[in-house]
Design a protein around this motif. Structure first.
Motif, PDB file in Angstrom:
ATOM      1  N   HIS A  89       0.850  -1.193   0.000  1.00  0.00           N
ATOM      2  CA  HIS A  89       0.000   0.000   0.000  1.00  0.00           C
ATOM      3  C   HIS A  89       0.889   1.247   0.000  1.00  0.00           C
ATOM      4  CE1 HIS A  89      -2.841   3.057   1.217  1.00  0.00           C
ATOM      5  NE2 HIS A  89      -3.791   2.232   0.816  1.00  0.00           N
ATOM      6  N   ILE A 106      -5.996   8.948  -3.036  1.00  0.00           N
ATOM      7  CA  ILE A 106      -6.317   8.253  -1.783  1.00  0.00           C
ATOM      8  C   ILE A 106      -6.720   9.257  -0.706  1.00  0.00           C
ATOM      9  CG2 ILE A 106      -5.365   6.841   0.085  1.00  0.00           C
ATOM     10  CD1 ILE A 106      -3.660   5.410  -1.996  1.00  0.00           C
ATOM     11  N   GLY A 165      -8.922   4.452  -4.429  1.00  0.00           N
ATOM     12  CA  GLY A 165      -8.651   5.888  -4.306  1.00  0.00           C
ATOM     13  C   GLY A 165      -9.958   6.641  -4.392  1.00  0.00           C
ATOM     14  N   GLU A 204       0.728   3.937   1.540  1.00  0.00           N
ATOM     15  CA  GLU A 204       1.058   4.487   2.862  1.00  0.00           C
ATOM     16  C   GLU A 204       2.235   3.738   3.479  1.00  0.00           C
ATOM     17  OE1 GLU A 204      -2.952   4.257   4.365  1.00  0.00           O
ATOM     18  OE2 GLU A 204      -3.510   5.875   3.008  1.00  0.00           O
ATOM     19  N   LEU A 206     -10.736  -1.305  -4.136  1.00  0.00           N
ATOM     20  CA  LEU A 206     -10.143  -1.303  -2.792  1.00  0.00           C
ATOM     21  C   LEU A 206     -10.578   0.022  -2.153  1.00  0.00           C
ATOM     22  CD1 LEU A 206      -8.368  -2.662  -0.662  1.00  0.00           C
ATOM     23  CD2 LEU A 206      -6.369  -1.703  -1.797  1.00  0.00           C
ATOM     24  N   GLU A 227      -3.896   2.200  -7.273  1.00  0.00           N
ATOM     25  CA  GLU A 227      -4.327   3.283  -6.392  1.00  0.00           C
ATOM     26  C   GLU A 227      -3.442   4.503  -6.615  1.00  0.00           C
ATOM     27  OE1 GLU A 227      -6.556   1.644  -2.736  1.00  0.00           O
ATOM     28  OE2 GLU A 227      -4.433   1.589  -2.282  1.00  0.00           O
ATOM     29  N   VAL A 254     -12.996   5.808  -3.769  1.00  0.00           N
ATOM     30  CA  VAL A 254     -14.202   5.134  -4.275  1.00  0.00           C
ATOM     31  C   VAL A 254     -15.318   5.350  -3.251  1.00  0.00           C
ATOM     32  CG1 VAL A 254     -15.264   2.940  -4.950  1.00  0.00           C
ATOM     33  CG2 VAL A 254     -12.837   3.371  -5.466  1.00  0.00           C
TER      34      VAL A 254
END
Ligand code: PGA
Length: 252
Positions: free
Chosen positions: A93, A169, A208, A95, A228, A164, A210
């Motif tokens: 991810h 995000i 991102g 992050e 996701l 993403e 959604v």
């Protein structure tokens, strides 16, 4: 046969036992949408409790260590996630790539550890805003895939890729339909280059920002095999609206 759309909630560092009610509500409603595969990735502290609380949805980790055990204070291995009842784990991810300085090499090792522990893998890739503005988005994502896709035998069968864009995000901004379509096409080509014909069946999720109001449009894009979802997965109501959008597309 086309795979079912896959809608996964990433709770990130959110959730105490009070959130178990949301997990139960998501599970009960997901049972009404058998044409959609649903999963949630709660924080590791809740994994075991969520596993016990749900019946139909998948449960996953948000990250794993590349080693099975050892002197790695604070880390959680794929073997431990599996033991706590996980079906899958997210790796790579943005992050984690940003705040924990994870490189493609780390992400690949984590994905391989997860597969060997018997977990399915959701591998995240995506460009920053500066990379997109420079016209490098597809090249950046292609390099991430080349560097981080697991090389394990049969990996493609248990792999999903989540595209993403970092700038989408948690920001409420999403790329245009044309940009998502172009990126997913490019990711598909990379997956076929890496895995041969098995790469044609790897699900590519979009992630991102959604939300219920953009899910139908995003999920209808060719080669978008699911979503996701971060912020909108934290309540059953907002997450199920996205699951419902996926179900109604499948009904066409
Ligand atoms: P978001 O997060 O839906 O809150 O934008 C998505 C993600 O980081 O997986």
């Amino acid at each position: 046969m086309a795979a079912l759309p896959y809608i996964v909630g990433n709770w990130k560092m959110n959730g105490t036992r009070a959130m178990l009610n949301e997990a139960r509500a998501i599970d009960r409603s997901a049972a009404r949408f058998p044409k959609v595969q649903v999963g949630i990735a709660p924080p590791a502290t809740l994994l075991y409790r969520v596993r016990d609380a749900v019946e139909v949805i998948g449960v996953g980790g948000q990250d794993c260590h590349a080693r099975d055990n050892g002197a790695f204070t604070g880390d959680v291995s794929a073997v431990m996630l599996k033991d706590a009842g996980a079906d899958f784990t997210i790796v790579g991810h943005s992050e984690r790539r940003e705040y924990n300085r994870e490189t493609d090499e780390h992400v690949k090792a984590k994905a391989e550890a997860a597969l060997s522990a018997g977990l399915a893998v959701i591998l995240c890739v995506g460009e920053t805003e500066a990379q997109r503005d420079a016209g490098d988005a597809e090249a950046v994502v292609a390099a991430q895939l080349q560097g981080s896709c697991p090389g394990t035998d049969g990996a493609a069968d248990k792999l999903s890729v989540a595209y993403e864009p970092v700038w989408a995000i948690g920001t409420g901004r999403v790329p245009s339909v044309a940009d998502v379509a172009a990126m997913h096409k490019s990711i598909r080509a990379q997956l076929v280059a890496i895995y041969g014909s098995a790469g044609a069946d790897v699900r590519i999720l979009y992630g991102g920002s959604v939300k219920a109001d953009n899910a139908s449009e995003l999920l209808a894009i060719p080669d978008v095999g699911g979503a996701l979802v971060g912020g909108a997965s934290l309540t059953a109501e907002s997450f199920l609206a996205i699951v419902g959008a996926a179900a109604s597309l499948g009904a066409d």
